[in-house]
Design an enzyme around this catalytic site. Structure first.
Site, mmCIF file in Angstrom:
data_model
loop_
_atom_site.group_PDB
_atom_site.id
_atom_site.type_symbol
_atom_site.label_atom_id
_atom_site.label_comp_id
_atom_site.label_asym_id
_atom_site.label_seq_id
_atom_site.Cartn_x
_atom_site.Cartn_y
_atom_site.Cartn_z
ATOM 1 C CB SER A 96 -22.812 16.785 -11.364
ATOM 2 O OG SER A 96 -22.924 15.531 -10.754
ATOM 3 C CG ASP A 217 -21.345 11.039 -17.443
ATOM 4 O OD1 ASP A 217 -20.800 10.448 -16.479
ATOM 5 O OD2 ASP A 217 -21.876 12.154 -17.340
ATOM 6 C CG HIS A 246 -19.839 13.192 -14.441
ATOM 7 N ND1 HIS A 246 -21.159 13.177 -14.868
ATOM 8 C CD2 HIS A 246 -19.853 13.747 -13.194
ATOM 9 C CE1 HIS A 246 -21.934 13.694 -13.920
ATOM 10 N NE2 HIS A 246 -21.163 14.047 -12.902
#
EC number: 3.1.-.-
Length: 266
Positions: A96, A217, A246
């Site tokens: 991320s 996601d 995610h």
């Protein structure tokens, strides 16, 4: 933080391998997110783990609101850690926000990185004219308002959506680390991330990249992975993961570890 950065960000080096591997966590977690992935790599690598300064496991006094307005200060932290540990070169796995931190670091110091593995990465979360990031501005503002109004209720709603897969232990773990964050810091970092637009730097990345994209996601649509592959300056590949959500390191750690082994061997 200066010379105390290794202590301040809880830096650990695990394993006995002669090659270095960095595992960098994303927003809402800390280095414990890698605990079920780590054992797969300690035989062949010296694995570097650390906490982002915004993590709940870090003393909030270290979070300087003036300094951490962009990802550049997080890049400084990463490069300072590698310098303090005298790491000559490493493979880097970033989830991320840390995927983008790794890309920015590789632009500054391409010699330091042999490969970037980018999990759930997005250079921009907001939709634009010919770009589908996944969110409209109004949707993002609703998220910020919910976080401000009742952080506990927001976490309880957001955690299962982010995990995606039906894995209650992963939802509990993600909820725990979200609750560990001070709500004002969590909101500030969310604003920084969601308002970032790093599309313009992709072409400057020359280190080989493997983009790992899960199915469904809620934070990063598949179109973003394809966009990144098309615009990254150096060699890049997409590894489609047969798992949802995610946070595959929480919801499917053994599977993700095998996929990381494949990517690192290529």
């Amino acid at each position: 933080m200066g010379s105390s950065i290794l202590d301040a960000l809880n830096v650990r080096v695990e394993g006995t391998g002669d090659k270095y591997l960095v595992l960098a966590h994303g927003f809402g977690t800390d280095q414990s997110a890698w605990q079920r992935v780590l054992p797969y790599f300690t035989r062949h690598y010296s694995v570097i783990l650390y906490d982002l300064v915004c993590a709940g496991s870090v003393n909030p006094d270290h979070f300087d609101y003036r300094r951490y307005t962009t990802l550049d200060a997080y890049v400084d932290d990463l490069l300072n850690i590698l310098e303090a540990l005298r790491v000559p070169r490493c493979a880097y796995v970033g989830h991320s926000i840390s995927a983008m931190i790794g890309m920015l670091a590789s632009i500054r110091r391409p010699d330091l990185f042999s490969k970037l593995i980018l999990i759930g990465a997005s250079p921009r979360f907001l939709n634009d004219k010919d770009y589908h990031g996944g969110f409209e501005q109004g949707e993002i503002e609703q998220v910020f308002s919910a976080m401000e109004a009742n952080y506990e209720a927001w976490v309880n709603g957001f955690a299962p959506l982010a995990v995606g897969a039906d894995v209650p232990t992963a939802v509990r773990e993600f909820s725990r680390t979200l609750f560990n964050m001070r709500p004002d810091i969590s909101l500030f970092v969310s604003r920084t991330v969601f308002n970032s637009d790093l599309r313009g730097i992709l072409g400057l990345v020359c280190v080989p990249c493997c983009i790992m994209q899960t199915a469904r996601d809620m934070s990063v649509p598949e179109t973003v992975a394809k966009y990144m592959k098309e615009h990254i300056g150096g060699k890049s590949t997409i590894q489609w993961l047969d798992t949802e959500g995610h946070l595959p390191h929480l919801s499917a750690p053994s599977y993700l570890a095998r996929q990381l082994e494949i990517a690192l061997s290529q």
